[in-house]
Write a protein that holds these residues in place. Structure first.
Motif, PDB file in Angstrom:
ATOM      1  N   LYS A 191       8.262   5.649  -8.308  1.00 36.86           N
ATOM      2  CA  LYS A 191       9.593   6.246  -8.476  1.00 36.86           C
ATOM      3  C   LYS A 191       9.604   7.656  -7.900  1.00 36.86           C
ATOM      4  CE  LYS A 191      12.502   3.666 -10.947  1.00 36.86           C
ATOM      5  NZ  LYS A 191      11.727   2.526 -11.420  1.00 36.86           N
ATOM      6  N   LEU A 192       8.581   8.433  -8.262  1.00 37.96           N
ATOM      7  CA  LEU A 192       8.478   9.797  -7.749  1.00 37.96           C
ATOM      8  C   LEU A 192       8.422   9.789  -6.222  1.00 37.96           C
ATOM      9  CD1 LEU A 192       5.821  11.401 -10.125  1.00 37.96           C
ATOM     10  CD2 LEU A 192       8.287  11.790 -10.124  1.00 37.96           C
ATOM     11  N   TRP A 193       7.709   8.795  -5.723  1.00 38.30           N
ATOM     12  CA  TRP A 193       7.524   8.701  -4.277  1.00 38.30           C
ATOM     13  C   TRP A 193       8.876   8.448  -3.591  1.00 38.30           C
ATOM     14  CZ3 TRP A 193       7.474   5.657   0.167  1.00 38.30           C
ATOM     15  CH2 TRP A 193       6.554   6.025   1.169  1.00 38.30           C
ATOM     16  N   ALA A 194       9.646   7.534  -4.174  1.00 40.78           N
ATOM     17  CA  ALA A 194      10.965   7.240  -3.610  1.00 40.78           C
ATOM     18  C   ALA A 194      11.877   8.473  -3.710  1.00 40.78           C
ATOM     19  CB  ALA A 194      11.594   6.047  -4.326  1.00 40.78           C
ATOM     20  N   ASP A 195      11.730   9.216  -4.802  1.00 34.69           N
ATOM     21  CA  ASP A 195      12.517  10.446  -4.952  1.00 34.69           C
ATOM     22  C   ASP A 195      12.140  11.464  -3.878  1.00 34.69           C
ATOM     23  OD1 ASP A 195      13.697   9.325  -7.119  1.00 34.69           O
ATOM     24  OD2 ASP A 195      12.524  10.425  -8.614  1.00 34.69           O
ATOM     25  N   GLU A 196      10.830  11.552  -3.642  1.00 34.11           N
ATOM     26  CA  GLU A 196      10.360  12.485  -2.625  1.00 34.11           C
ATOM     27  C   GLU A 196      10.892  12.078  -1.246  1.00 34.11           C
ATOM     28  OE1 GLU A 196       8.907  15.232  -2.764  1.00 34.11           O
ATOM     29  OE2 GLU A 196       7.541  15.594  -1.089  1.00 34.11           O
ATOM     30  N   VAL A 251       0.790  -1.227   0.000  1.00 36.89           N
ATOM     31  CA  VAL A 251       0.000   0.000   0.000  1.00 36.89           C
ATOM     32  C   VAL A 251       0.822   1.277   0.000  1.00 36.89           C
ATOM     33  CG1 VAL A 251      -1.946  -1.099   1.154  1.00 36.89           C
ATOM     34  CG2 VAL A 251      -0.210   0.032   2.522  1.00 36.89           C
ATOM     35  N   VAL A 252       2.065   1.174   0.462  1.00 33.05           N
ATOM     36  CA  VAL A 252       2.874   2.375   0.578  1.00 33.05           C
ATOM     37  C   VAL A 252       3.448   2.740  -0.780  1.00 33.05           C
ATOM     38  CG1 VAL A 252       5.018   3.269   1.555  1.00 33.05           C
ATOM     39  CG2 VAL A 252       3.431   1.979   2.978  1.00 33.05           C
ATOM     40  N   GLY A 253       3.409   4.030  -1.107  1.00 33.33           N
ATOM     41  CA  GLY A 253       4.018   4.470  -2.354  1.00 33.33           C
ATOM     42  C   GLY A 253       3.006   5.104  -3.279  1.00 33.33           C
ATOM     43  N   GLY A 254       3.312   5.053  -4.575  1.00 30.84           N
ATOM     44  CA  GLY A 254       2.466   5.702  -5.554  1.00 30.84           C
ATOM     45  C   GLY A 254       1.324   4.811  -5.996  1.00 30.84           C
ATOM     46  N   LYS A 255       0.507   5.355  -6.886  1.00 33.48           N
ATOM     47  CA  LYS A 255      -0.630   4.594  -7.387  1.00 33.48           C
ATOM     48  C   LYS A 255      -0.285   3.849  -8.663  1.00 33.48           C
ATOM     49  CE  LYS A 255      -3.452   5.830  -4.179  1.00 33.48           C
ATOM     50  NZ  LYS A 255      -3.670   4.834  -3.108  1.00 33.48           N
ATOM     51  N   THR A 256       0.811   4.201  -9.281  1.00 35.63           N
ATOM     52  CA  THR A 256       1.284   3.489 -10.468  1.00 35.63           C
ATOM     53  C   THR A 256       2.778   3.275 -10.288  1.00 35.63           C
ATOM     54  OG1 THR A 256       1.853   5.510 -11.641  1.00 35.63           O
ATOM     55  CG2 THR A 256      -0.376   4.677 -11.973  1.00 35.63           C
ATOM     56  N   PRO A 257       3.355   2.331 -11.058  1.00 32.14           N
ATOM     57  CA  PRO A 257       4.797   2.124 -10.958  1.00 32.14           C
ATOM     58  C   PRO A 257       5.592   3.421 -11.160  1.00 32.14           C
ATOM     59  CG  PRO A 257       3.807   0.363 -12.219  1.00 32.14           C
ATOM     60  CD  PRO A 257       2.721   1.346 -11.932  1.00 32.14           C
ATOM     61  N   ASP A 258       5.126   4.286 -12.045  1.00 29.02           N
ATOM     62  CA  ASP A 258       5.852   5.529 -12.275  1.00 29.02           C
ATOM     63  C   ASP A 258       5.789   6.435 -11.055  1.00 29.02           C
ATOM     64  OD1 ASP A 258       6.812   5.121 -14.901  1.00 29.02           O
ATOM     65  OD2 ASP A 258       4.748   5.328 -15.613  1.00 29.02           O
ATOM     66  N   GLU A 259       4.632   6.449 -10.431  1.00 26.39           N
ATOM     67  CA  GLU A 259       4.522   7.287  -9.251  1.00 26.39           C
ATOM     68  C   GLU A 259       5.347   6.721  -8.091  1.00 26.39           C
ATOM     69  OE1 GLU A 259       1.325   9.934  -6.767  1.00 26.39           O
ATOM     70  OE2 GLU A 259       0.785   7.908  -7.307  1.00 26.39           O
TER      71      GLU A 259
END
Lengths: 304, 296, 510
Positions: free
Chosen positions: C99-104, C89-97
């Motif tokens: 990545k953004l989430w990990a960057d954030e 459940v943790v992270g973005g809603k798509t695989p691309d997001e």
């Protein structure tokens, strides 16, 4: 075709002449019913896909209503946008393209190399090799899925696209198919090239491959379709959704309760758009395929 | 001997060509085969070394009613599809062959072949949708004709029928085209002669076409029999809680126990049993078809 | 009940309503029971004493903010640390997001995050990760899985770490009672830490339809039945077509709000020292018969047995059904989605308690606690634990709820938070939509309707007692025969008989 001579009892004797009147009547009525039958048959194939297509370009609300949907209602490509962007099918699509293209290329190369080796007449150990290769055909990959999983784990390949490329890297079926194609190339050609000092590899690339384009196309198309539709291996080896291929992403969309709960609504139009995206590439290569598939089956079925 | 060595030297490049193939088969076919057998004699533990437990996993499977239920399901669905799917492609091939309009013939050929190309995720996804009680095309048509909607995928009897018939629907176009290819290779003079003898269309089909298709039928049947115990995708995609116990097949059971519940040893034992069964079936089919070839 | 020790949320709420206790007291006790300040908003306002400032004034809160600042400083002082995480459940809603989430995450902490995010078959992927010995530092899971993994020696013990953690031991961050009640193992040991607050699943009705048709909020089983009849027959969506249903579900997920009407509880129940499963006893027969009636009379969505939760949500959002049973947070998400599509919508989803049982009680299914664990194969136990602490700080909560800055939300120069279009779609859920931390005040505001729903969760939510093999051995049996009875394929009585024999065969009941 030894069968023709002994299984053709075309002994239509005088008795049947008596029915010849009925026969003409039947001969006239038959094409009509035959046509009706084929039209109905084609309809059972077309209508489902028409339904899918119509729903995929309908609005989310319209697609959720009961009723027969054979025509778009509230026409929109929103379903495609949602499934591609919001659900993230794009990445899965790219993964599928990567695995399919690399996997197919390697498969074709390895199968033709091995097929070429197997047509050598005087190769020591050839019988053993043939047995070794045919032996693999007796082991369906489904039946070794558990140990395969363990092997991928030991090789640290779990959760990598490489694992997907590797599974099915080459197959006994394709090797034998290529061998059968190569067997159709005159052996003298290779002999004379060898006498002229050409290496095995050169004979392979300059004589055999160009003369067996149909064979290469056959296994390439077989493999392409198989890879594109690959499913079990993906759910076996892949954990991370960023490495899902199209089929598994689609399956999650169609039949699983998605655990990413906050995502936008998965309405029927979104699901059907996903299905259309999954079949489009296959429809695109379809015109090339029919011919080669039949060829492949008939050649592949030649018994060892 | 010296000759052999000389030949091997000449063909050294060929052996090199084969190395990747041999390695692949060793690592990803033969080794897993052995490893699977080994696993089937080991206990299931998530961490640490797995002790050997003899035939325990086999005994557990053998006494598990669920195992026998999936064996039953596999046979019912597999044999059902085999039987139900035998005639349709032959009929289609003959019908197509009788068709004179080339364009329509090509069109039908193309269309019936399509489902074979698509994955079970696609086919399953489509039919789950088509068969839903409310909003699914099939039930909407039934309702419009005055009937009441049918829970095709929630009533176990219907669900089994669906599981048997869908592979037929999916595969008949493909098999039909194989048959059609054999039909077109039949010598036309045979029909000519029959016509002169006064045989009508049906008689020609029955007496010339069908007998000549027997070798093709064998090939198609053998391919089907070998696939019988391997069914996975179709069931995995289409099952649900209500019908699961009536449609789960062996490979799905192996996946569930081995991968989902992580009982690797138990699942391997089941796999090994299925593998042995497959080998026996293969041997039997091969022997029968060889015998028939010689006898016929 | 004693005044100083409210035994239940309902007592607390009653006290607050009557003005018996001060606002601060409500917060303090509320926090102790796991209610965040935001959830208690309206109640707290009612009990407000003049001049009281927000809860942040308490010494515990002050301590939290100080400890949080110290922790963040420490984390940012050691950049480049690496964490590998497995989460559904943790992270973005798509695989691309993702990545953004990990960057954030990297922007906020300076640490590298390798986030593995399966979206299906999570438990299988989790076991696979364990058996393969992959070096995960953090694994998100449910408490029942924790018990299973701990029994096999797969998890690091966190008892001392939690005790020594200034942040996690702060009662304003995690209510200690919740921890002991929900995730303690073997007399005071902990192998997990809360990932978020878990609510309950409850009937969610179209309040606008109820009002339009002049109905009362249903309380008893018969009330529920009558409301469903009205939803089916009285054209609540006003489209002139009889195309609405009373209720939709996804299989048996979740029938508990109605099972409650017969006094049944989910999971195991010990009766005279024997394990029984109330859903598989004679007492459940009338309940299944009731569902069969709903199905037969088209009050229940004909597709319910094969529905995915997405299907049932679609029907609800598209005016096709008046009631679903789903998570409390979804009350807010439903309202949010319709509001986002049309700011003037009349659509109003409302969470209501389930059916009242014969003894006057209502029992809803509370979610299995979502937790963080640190597996034994992690080589970074301290770093991983620091992450768990950070997850409970305000920046951690923002990342877990609002999401990614300048993607899900923006902050203007004057410090105003605003959700972007994407952020609105994501419904402020990036793994932690409902934090325990009572020092957190959502700057956007809560989703409409979510607060009262969460109060219902706390008041009636009950955590079912299950065994480690429940999901694989028990649930499929309950589902198969329960659904057959509900679909009218077999008599409820026979379904119960078959359930019992199947459960006995699995040695799941005594």
């Amino acid at each position: 075709m030894a069968h023709i001579s002994d299984t053709t009892p075309v002994s239509v004797g005088a008795g049947s002449l008596a029915h010849s009147r009925g026969a003409t009547w039947r001969d006239r009525i038959f094409p009509f019913w035959n046509l009706v039958f084929l039209v109905i048959l084609a309809a059972t194939m077309i209508v489902p896909f028409l339904n899918v297509l119509a729903v995929s370009v309908s609005g989310p609300l319209a697609s959720s209503r009961p009723g027969i949907h054979l025509w778009p209602e509230a026409f929109t490509f929103e379903g495609f946008r949602t499934v591609w962007v919001n659900v993230g099918l794009e990445r899965a699509f790219v993964n599928s393209v990567i695995v399919t293209s690399i996997g197919t290329t390697l498969h074709v190369i390895l199968a033709s190399l091995a097929g070429y080796v197997l047509i050598q007449k005087d190769l020591p150990g050839k019988k053993l090799l043939v047995a070794f290769i045919i032996g693999t055909m007796a082991v369906p990959s489904e039946l070794i899925m558990i140990p395969l999983y363990v092997v991928m784990k030991q090789l640290n390949l779990l959760n990598t696209l490489a694992a997907l490329v590797i599974s099915g890297l080459v197959s006994g079926f394709s090797i034998l198919l290529m061998r059968n194609f190569f067997a159709g190339v005159p052996y003298d050609l290779a002999e004379s090239a060898r006498i002229d000092g050409a290496s095995d590899f050169r004979i392979f690339t300059n004589i055999y491959l160009p003369l067996s384009k149909a064979g290469v196309a056959t296994i390439a198309l077989f493999e392409l379709v198989g890879r594109w539709n690959q499913f079990l291996q993906v759910i076996l080896f892949i954990n991370d959704s960023s490495k899902y291929t199209l089929q598994v992403a689609l399956q999650t969309l169609v039949t699983e309760n998605m655990s990413t709960s906050g995502t936008s609504m998965v309405t029927p139009n979104v699901r059907m758009a996903g299905i259309i995206i999954a079949i489009l590439p296959l429809i695109a290569i379809y015109p090339f395929m029919q011919k080669y598939f039949v060829q492949g089956i008939s050649l592949g079925a030649v018994k060892e | 001997m010296r000759n052999t060595i000389r030949l091997m030297k000449i063909h050294a490049a060929l052996y090199v060509m084969l190395i990747p193939v041999i390695i692949y088969f060793l690592v990803f076919v033969y080794y897993p085969l052995v490893r699977g057998v080994q696993l089937s004699f080991q206990a299931d533990k998530l961490f640490g070394p797995k002790p050997y437990v003899g035939w325990d996993n086999y005994v557990t499977a053998w006494h598990d009613p669920e195992f026998w239920q999936v064996v039953r399901n596999t046979l019912i669905i597999g044999v059902g599809s085999l039987v139900a799917g035998f005639l349709p492609p032959i009929i289609i091939a003959v019908a197509l062959n009788e068709l004179l309009q080339i364009t329509f013939k090509k069109f039908v050929q193309t269309v019936v072949y399509l489902p074979h190309l698509f994955s079970w995720v696609v086919i399953g996804g489509i039919w789950i949708y088509l068969l839903t009680p409310s909003g699914g095309l099939v039930n909407e048509i039934i309702k419009r004709l005055g009937g009441t909607s049918v829970g095709f995928l929630t009533d176990p009897t219907w669900a089994r029928a669906v599981m048997i018939l869908l592979p037929v629907w999916k595969g008949m176009g493909f098999a039909a085209i194989i048959y059609l290819a054999s039909i077109t290779s039949i010598n036309p003079t045979l029909y000519e002669a029959a016509r002169i003898d006064g045989a009508n269309r049906f008689q020609q089909i029955y007496q010339i076409t069908i007998p000549l298709l027997v070798p093709t039928m064998k090939v198609v049947l053998i391919l089907d029999v070998l696939g019988l115990l391997r069914t996975f995708d179709q069931i995995y995609v289409m099952r649900n809680a209500v019908i699961q116990s009536k449609i789960d097949v062996l490979m799905v059971y192996v996946f569930d126990t081995g991968i989902t519940n992580f009982k690797l040893g138990f699942a391997s034992a089941v796999s090994v049993m299925v593998l042995v069964a497959t080998l026996i079936i293969t041997a039997i089919t091969t022997v029968i078809s060889r015998y028939e070839d010689q006898g016929g | 009940m004693t005044r100083n020790n409210p035994s239940s949320i309902s007592d607390l709420i009653n006290d607050a309503m009557r003005g018996k206790i001060s606002r601060r007291e409500v917060f303090r006790r509320g926090a102790a029971l796991g209610i965040s300040a935001a959830m208690l908003g309206p109640l707290a306002a009612m009990a407000q004493t003049p001049g009281a400032s927000p809860a942040a004034e308490s010494p515990e809160s002050k301590a939290f903010f100080a400890d949080q600042d110290a922790l963040i400083k420490k984390i940012q002082g050691e950049p480049g640390k690496k964490l590998k995480m497995l989460s559904a459940v943790v992270g973005g809603k798509t695989p691309d997001e993702d990545k953004l989430w990990a960057d954030e995450f990297k922007r906020l902490t300076g640490w590298e995050l390798d986030l593995v995010h399966p979206t299906a078959d999570y438990d299988q992927k989790l076991l696979a990760a364990f058996s393969s010995g992959e070096k995960y530092d953090l694994i998100y899971t449910n408490q029942d899985t924790v018990i299973r993994l701990q029994a096999q020696g797969g998890l690091n013990e966190l008892t001392d770490k939690i005790k020594n953690s200034k942040i996690l031991s702060n009662p304003t961050v995690i209510p200690p009672e919740e921890r002991t009640k929900l995730i303690q193992i073997d007399d005071g040991k902990y192998f997990s830490a809360f990932q978020k607050f878990e609510g309950a699943r409850m009937p969610t009705v179209r309040q606008d339809w109820i009002e339009k048709l002049g109905l009362e909020e249903p309380k008893t089983i018969d009330d529920f039945y009558n409301v469903m009849v009205a939803f089916r027959d009285k054209d609540p969506d006003g489209n002139g077509k009889a195309d609405t249903y009373g209720l939709s579900m996804s299989g048996t997920y979740d029938i508990q709000p109605f099972m409650s009407g017969w006094g049944l509880i989910p999971g195991y129940k010990m009766v005279d020292g024997k394990r029984t499963i109330p859903y598989a006893t004679e007492d459940a027969i009338p309940a299944y018969e009731w569902f069969a009636k709903l199905y037969k009379e088209k009050l229940l969505d004909p597709n319910f047995a094969t529905n995915q939760t997405a299907d049932m949500r679609n029907l609800f959002l598209h005016d096709r059904v008046g009631m679903v049973t789903y998570w409390d947070t979804w009350v807010g998400l439903f309202n949010n989605q319709r509001l986002a599509a049309d700011p003037n919508t009349k659509f109003q989803a409302k969470g209501i308690p389930g059916a009242v049982g014969p003894d006057g009680k209502i029992v809803l299914n509370r979610g299995e606690p979502s937790v963080w664990t640190i597996p034994v194969m992690s080589g970074n136990v301290d770093t991983a634990f620091q992450f768990i602490e950070w997850w409970n700080t305000i920046p951690g909560i923002i990342l877990g709820s609002l999401g990614i800055k300048d993607h899900d939300y923006t902050v203007s120069a004057d410090g105003t938070y605003k959700l972007t279009k994407i952020g609105e779609e994501h419904g402020m859920d990036h793994g932690d939509p409902t934090p325990y931390n009572s020092n957190w005040h959502n700057p956007i505001g809560e989703l409409p309707g979510i607060k009262p729903a969460q109060q219902i969760s706390l008041k009636y939510g009950y955590l079912q007692q299950i065994s480690p093999t429940w999901a694989t051995d028990v649930q499929p049996i309950l589902d198969e025969f329960g659904l057959k009875a509900m679909l009218g394929q077999m008599a409820a009585k026979d379904a119960i008989t078959q359930m019992q024999s199947a459960l006995k065969g699995k040695k799941a009941i005594d």
